[in-house]
Design a protein around this motif. Structure first.
Motif, mmCIF file in Angstrom:
data_model
loop_
_atom_site.group_PDB
_atom_site.id
_atom_site.type_symbol
_atom_site.label_atom_id
_atom_site.label_comp_id
_atom_site.label_asym_id
_atom_site.label_seq_id
_atom_site.Cartn_x
_atom_site.Cartn_y
_atom_site.Cartn_z
ATOM 1 N N GLU A 59 0.842 -1.207 0.000
ATOM 2 C CA GLU A 59 0.000 0.000 0.000
ATOM 3 C C GLU A 59 0.873 1.251 0.000
ATOM 4 O OE1 GLU A 59 -3.244 0.161 -0.596
ATOM 5 O OE2 GLU A 59 -3.235 -2.026 -0.760
ATOM 6 N N LYS B 218 2.148 1.681 -3.487
ATOM 7 C CA LYS B 218 1.105 2.238 -4.359
ATOM 8 C C LYS B 218 0.918 3.729 -4.105
ATOM 9 C CE LYS B 218 -2.529 -0.338 -3.877
ATOM 10 N NZ LYS B 218 -3.770 -1.110 -4.061
ATOM 11 N N THR B 219 0.936 4.132 -2.848
ATOM 12 C CA THR B 219 0.808 5.557 -2.520
ATOM 13 C C THR B 219 1.973 6.342 -3.114
ATOM 14 O OG1 THR B 219 -0.380 5.084 -0.487
ATOM 15 C CG2 THR B 219 0.712 7.232 -0.626
ATOM 16 N N SER C 35 1.575 6.458 -6.975
ATOM 17 C CA SER C 35 0.251 6.775 -7.529
ATOM 18 C C SER C 35 0.311 7.899 -8.558
ATOM 19 C CB SER C 35 -0.746 7.115 -6.419
ATOM 20 O OG SER C 35 -0.359 8.298 -5.773
ATOM 21 N N LYS D 132 0.314 6.647 -12.193
ATOM 22 C CA LYS D 132 -0.720 5.770 -12.743
ATOM 23 C C LYS D 132 -1.289 6.260 -14.073
ATOM 24 C CE LYS D 132 -4.713 7.389 -10.103
ATOM 25 N NZ LYS D 132 -4.467 8.081 -8.875
ATOM 26 N N LYS E 108 -7.406 3.719 -10.696
ATOM 27 C CA LYS E 108 -6.805 2.785 -9.739
ATOM 28 C C LYS E 108 -5.367 2.522 -10.132
ATOM 29 C CE LYS E 108 -11.097 0.286 -8.895
ATOM 30 N NZ LYS E 108 -11.774 -0.999 -9.023
ATOM 31 N N HIS E 109 -4.548 2.266 -9.123
ATOM 32 C CA HIS E 109 -3.157 1.898 -9.369
ATOM 33 C C HIS E 109 -3.134 0.675 -10.280
ATOM 34 C CE1 HIS E 109 1.012 0.783 -8.573
ATOM 35 N NE2 HIS E 109 1.164 1.997 -8.096
#
Length: 194
Positions: free
Chosen positions: A169, A172-173, A176, A179, A188-189
Motif C-alpha cells: 500500500e 502504491k501511494t 500513484s 498511474k 486505480k493503481h
C-alpha cells in the motif's frame, strides 16, 4: 539481503508472431540488476514444454518475472499457448516444491483484472506473493513500476522483514502519481498484489 531476479521472456510484437527473439526485457533488467547489486538471469520461454522444463530445474533467484502479453484470461507464450486455469488444471502438472516461495511478477497487461486466475497462478507456483497489472501497460512503465517495487521489497528484506500488504500500500501511494503516465484517466493503481 539482496534481490535476485530471473526473467522469462516471450514475444513482444504480436504483428510478427513468428518473431521469437526481438522481445528482450533482459536489455533493461540485466544492467538494472547489476547497478543495484542484484543477481540476474534470463531465459526465453516459448511453450508449455519450455515452462515445464525450466520449472523442473532449481531456480535460485527469489523473483521470477514473466514478461510478455497477457489478458484477463491468461498469459500468452510465444507459440500461442496460454498459461491459464485450464493449463494449470490439465496440462502443466505440479511445480516442484524446490521452486516454491518465489515472488512472481506478471509483467503483462490485464491479468490482475482476474483475481481468480491470479490466485490460482499464485497457488500453482507455490508463490510467496504474485503481482499483476490490471490495466494496459507499456513495457517502459512496467520496468519503472517493477524496479521501484523490487527496490521496496529489498528495503523490507534489509530490515529482515517480509514485504507486507502495508508495504505494498505504501508502494502504491508513493507511485500513484505515475498511474496516468501509461494511460489517461486511470483511477486505480495499475498493479495488484496477491
Amino acid at each position: 539481503m539482496t534481490i535476485s531476479v530471473r526473467v522469462f521472456d516471450t514475444i513482444l510484437d504480436e504483428r510478427k508472431l513468428k518473431d521469437t527473439v526481438s522481445r528482450n526485457s533482459a536489455d533493461f533488467w540485466k544492467p538494472f540488476c547489476k547497478s543495484a547489486g542484484w543477481t540476474f538471469s534470463h531465459e526465453r520461454i516459448h511453450s508449455f514444454a519450455d515452462l515445464k522444463y525450466l520449472m523442473s530445474r532449481k531456480i535460485k533467484e527469489d523473483v521470477i518475472i514473466f514478461s510478455g502479453h497477457g489478458m484477463e484470461d491468461g498469459f500468452y507464450l510465444s507459440n500461442g499457448d496460454m498459461l491459464n486455469q485450464e493449463a494449470i488444471e490439465s496440462i502443466l502438472g505440479e511445480i516442484p516444491s524446490k521452486n516454491h516461495g518465489k515472488i512472481i511478477i506478471f509483467s503483462s497487461c490485464y491479468m490482475g483484472k482476474s483475481a481468480g486466475l491470479c490466485q490460482s497462478l499464485k497457488d500453482y507456483f507455490g508463490a510467496r506473493t504474485l503481482f499483476a497489472y490490471q490495466h494496459l501497460m507499456a513495457d517502459r512503465f512496467c520496468f519503472l513500476f517493477e524496479s521501484i517495487l523490487l527496490s521496496s521489497i529489498e528495503q523490507a528484506w534489509s530490515k529482515k522483514e517480509a514485504f507486507s500488504l502495508k508495504d505494498f500500500e505504501d508502494f502504491k501511494t508513493n507511485t500513484s502519481f505515475m498511474k496516468n503516465m501509461n494511460e489517461e484517466k486511470v483511477k486505480k493503481h495499475p498493479m495488484l498484489m496477491f
